[in-house]
Design a protein around this motif. Structure first.
Motif, short mmCIF file in Angstrom:
data_model
loop_
_atom_site.label_atom_id
_atom_site.label_comp_id
_atom_site.label_asym_id
_atom_site.label_seq_id
_atom_site.Cartn_x
_atom_site.Cartn_y
_atom_site.Cartn_z
N ASN A 59 -5.70 6.29 4.24
CA ASN A 59 -6.96 6.86 3.79
C ASN A 59 -6.79 7.29 2.33
O ASN A 59 -6.43 8.43 2.03
CB ASN A 59 -7.33 8.04 4.69
CG ASN A 59 -8.69 8.60 4.36
OD1 ASN A 59 -9.27 8.27 3.32
ND2 ASN A 59 -9.20 9.44 5.23
N VAL A 60 -7.00 6.31 1.46
CA VAL A 60 -6.70 6.50 0.04
C VAL A 60 -7.50 7.67 -0.55
O VAL A 60 -6.97 8.47 -1.31
CB VAL A 60 -6.97 5.20 -0.74
CG1 VAL A 60 -6.79 5.41 -2.23
CG2 VAL A 60 -6.04 4.10 -0.25
N TYR B 121 4.44 6.03 -3.43
CA TYR B 121 5.35 5.70 -2.31
C TYR B 121 4.59 5.50 -0.99
O TYR B 121 4.93 4.63 -0.21
CB TYR B 121 6.44 6.76 -2.17
CG TYR B 121 7.56 6.50 -3.13
CD1 TYR B 121 8.53 5.53 -2.86
CD2 TYR B 121 7.64 7.17 -4.33
CE1 TYR B 121 9.54 5.25 -3.75
CE2 TYR B 121 8.66 6.90 -5.24
CZ TYR B 121 9.59 5.95 -4.95
OH TYR B 121 10.58 5.67 -5.83
N PHE B 122 3.60 6.33 -0.77
CA PHE B 122 2.78 6.16 0.43
C PHE B 122 2.25 4.73 0.48
O PHE B 122 2.35 4.03 1.49
CB PHE B 122 1.59 7.13 0.41
CG PHE B 122 1.72 8.29 1.36
CD1 PHE B 122 1.49 8.09 2.71
CD2 PHE B 122 2.05 9.55 0.91
CE1 PHE B 122 1.58 9.15 3.60
CE2 PHE B 122 2.16 10.62 1.79
CZ PHE B 122 1.92 10.42 3.13
N ASN B 123 1.70 4.30 -0.64
CA ASN B 123 1.13 2.95 -0.72
C ASN B 123 2.18 1.88 -0.45
O ASN B 123 1.95 0.95 0.30
CB ASN B 123 0.55 2.72 -2.12
CG ASN B 123 -0.91 3.04 -2.14
OD1 ASN B 123 -1.66 2.55 -1.31
ND2 ASN B 123 -1.31 3.86 -3.09
N THR B 124 3.33 2.05 -1.07
CA THR B 124 4.40 1.06 -0.92
C THR B 124 4.83 0.93 0.53
O THR B 124 4.93 -0.17 1.07
CB THR B 124 5.62 1.52 -1.75
OG1 THR B 124 5.20 1.72 -3.07
CG2 THR B 124 6.73 0.49 -1.68
N TYR B 125 5.09 2.06 1.15
CA TYR B 125 5.60 2.01 2.52
C TYR B 125 4.55 1.49 3.50
O TYR B 125 4.87 0.79 4.44
CB TYR B 125 6.12 3.38 2.95
CG TYR B 125 7.38 3.78 2.22
CD1 TYR B 125 8.45 2.89 2.13
CD2 TYR B 125 7.52 5.02 1.63
CE1 TYR B 125 9.62 3.24 1.46
CE2 TYR B 125 8.67 5.38 0.96
CZ TYR B 125 9.71 4.49 0.87
OH TYR B 125 10.85 4.84 0.21
N MET B 126 3.30 1.86 3.26
CA MET B 126 2.25 1.35 4.14
C MET B 126 2.27 -0.16 4.14
O MET B 126 2.11 -0.81 5.16
CB MET B 126 0.88 1.81 3.65
CG MET B 126 0.58 3.25 3.89
SD MET B 126 0.65 3.68 5.61
CE MET B 126 -0.78 2.80 6.20
N GLY B 127 2.47 -0.71 2.96
CA GLY B 127 2.50 -2.16 2.81
C GLY B 127 3.55 -2.80 3.70
O GLY B 127 3.25 -3.73 4.47
#
Ligand code: GDP
Ligand code: MG
Length: 417
Positions: free
Chosen positions: A22-23, A299-305
């Motif tokens: 949830n950006v 980092y949140f974005n990276t790991y979600m990926g």
């Protein structure tokens, strides 16, 4: 006392078991002006469903929103009959949701060093009731470990079991022996053997030593796992928490102090001062680099990926993603340094006829930015870092040409537009 803010679901698991970030909610929490440049401490509570995680986090919330004097004298616990509010506990209609929640208001506080930090409280939800949700729950556990600096592993079963330990095999050991994560605290709930090991951290340490000791005739697998955990976290500790008392079973239980056993309350005080004390209140670092709130967003974005690919990510792919996100942040920090320095000497607020040779200024600030990038500790291969350094030079050069009209040796191009 009323707490301001609410729990925001930042990671959601969809029906097809993909994960969504949830950006907007995350941005609102991490990117606001008074927070985004502060180092972050991320305190997460993870572990099986209906283990009293949200319940406990609400006491942490009370602690963090109380003045320092109240934290020290224990009055942060509040009034006897005050119902426990904040993160929703006792399940309710949303009991089957899986995901990660953050308290919407980062709590600003100071470390003993005087450094100002933002503390984020992270709640995790999961059910462990079918095969697919078990996978989701392991994923959420892994994600929350990766983005937190203090992972509190909540164990409602009254003990630490082998399969609890297995969830902690997340990341390969680093070549330089550096530890990937900061604090791991096993929080054993309903500890019933206080005649053997006393409640609190002291008894917990003895119990943990017994569990984590590597003994000569132990199966290889078991000793490897133990070594791995101790090598992954800077601090591994354990807290043995007594049972809160039989009132928890009452349908009208509100979580107020007068419904809880005195032993439980005493240990609640000790737990909060230990988790938020000097030894454990640690800024989130990745590869030794302290994280600001806005870095955490990356980092949140990276790991979600990587967790969204079909298979469970291997420790190697987690390392790779971490290294890539680290490079990205190192480039951004170096670029920002360049931009700030250029703007100060040649930007809108600079004197209208700058007393600098633009070419010289650019050359000097470019090499300073490159030095910053090179001096940042990085994971991953030398080649990747070289590639990024090349990109940095290119980006900075473009900025200088477009914004400052490098060829005309003039600062004015942007201002005259
Ligand atoms: P979560 O799913 O882990 O977030 O669990 P909740 O915080 O929603 O709590 C689930 C239930 O456990 C509630 O009914 C609480 O009253 C109860 N509870 C909270 N703390 C404890 C504890 O330390 N021991 C026991 N036995 N129950 C607890
Ligand atoms: Mg909960």
């Amino acid at each position: 006392m009323t707490e301001t803010g609410q729990a925001e679901q930042v990671v959601d698991v969809r029906d097809d078991h993909s994960y969504s970030l949830n950006v907007d909610a995350l941005k609102k929490i991490l990117m606001r002006d008074e927070v985004k440049d502060l180092p972050v401490v991320v305190v997460s509570l993870a572990g099986a469903y209906r283990g009293g995680k949200s319940f406990m986090l609400n006491f942490f919330l009370r602690y963090l929103t109380s003045p320092v004097s109240a934290r020290e004298d224990g009055t942060w616990l509040g009034d006897d009959s005050e119902p426990l509010e904040g993160f929703s506990w006792r399940g309710g209609s949303k009991r089957n949701t899986v995901g990660i929640l953050l308290w919407s208001e980062p709590l600003l506080t100071s470390l003993p060093s005087g450094e100002k930090v933002a503390v984020l409280l992270m709640d995790t939800q999961g059910t462990f009731d079918s095969k697919s949700t078990i996978r989701d729950c392991s994923t959420i556990f892994a994600l929350s470990t990766l983005v937190s600096s203090v992972q509190i592993y909540n164990l409602p079963g009254g003990n630490i079991q082998e399969d609890h330990l297995q969830h902690l095999q997340l990341i390969n050991e680093q070549e330089d022996g550096a530890k990937a994560f900061q604090v791991l605290e096993f929080l054993v709930r309903d500890w019933a053997n206080d005649f053997e090991y006393a409640y609190g951290n002291a008894g917990g340490q003895l119990y943990l030593d017994e569990i984590l000791t590597i003994v000569p005739d132990q199966a290889n697998e078991l000793s490897e796992l133990r070594r791995h955990i101790l090598d992954s976290f800077e601090t591994v500790s354990c807290f043995l928490m007594p049972h809160p008392g039989m009132n928890v079973r009452r349908p009208d239980f509100k979580g107020s102090l007068n419904e809880l056993e005195p032993d439980f309350i005493d240990n609640l005080k000790d737990l909060a001062s230990s988790i938020f004390g000097a030894k454990k209140l640690k800024v989130k670092t990745i590869n030794g680099q302290p994280m600001k709130a806005r870095d955490l967003f990356t980092y949140f974005n990276t790991y979600m990926g990587i967790f969204n690919s079909n298979k469970i990510p291997s420790p190697t792919s987690i390392m790779k993603a971490t290294a890539e996100a680290g490079l990205l942040l190192a480039v951004n920090a170096a670029r920002e340094q360049y931009e700030t320095a250029m703007a100060a000497a040649c930007g809108e607020k600079a004197p209208s006829v700058p007393a600098v040779d633009l070419q010289e200024l650019h050359t000097r600030e470019l090499s300073a930015a490159r030095a910053t990038f090179i001096g940042t500790k990085k994971m991953g291969s030398k080649e990747d870092a070289e590639l990024r350094l090349g990109k940095l030079t290119e980006v900075v050069y473009n900025i200088s040409v477009i914004t400052y009209d490098l060829f005309e040796h003039s600062c004015v191009s942007q201002r005259s537009l």
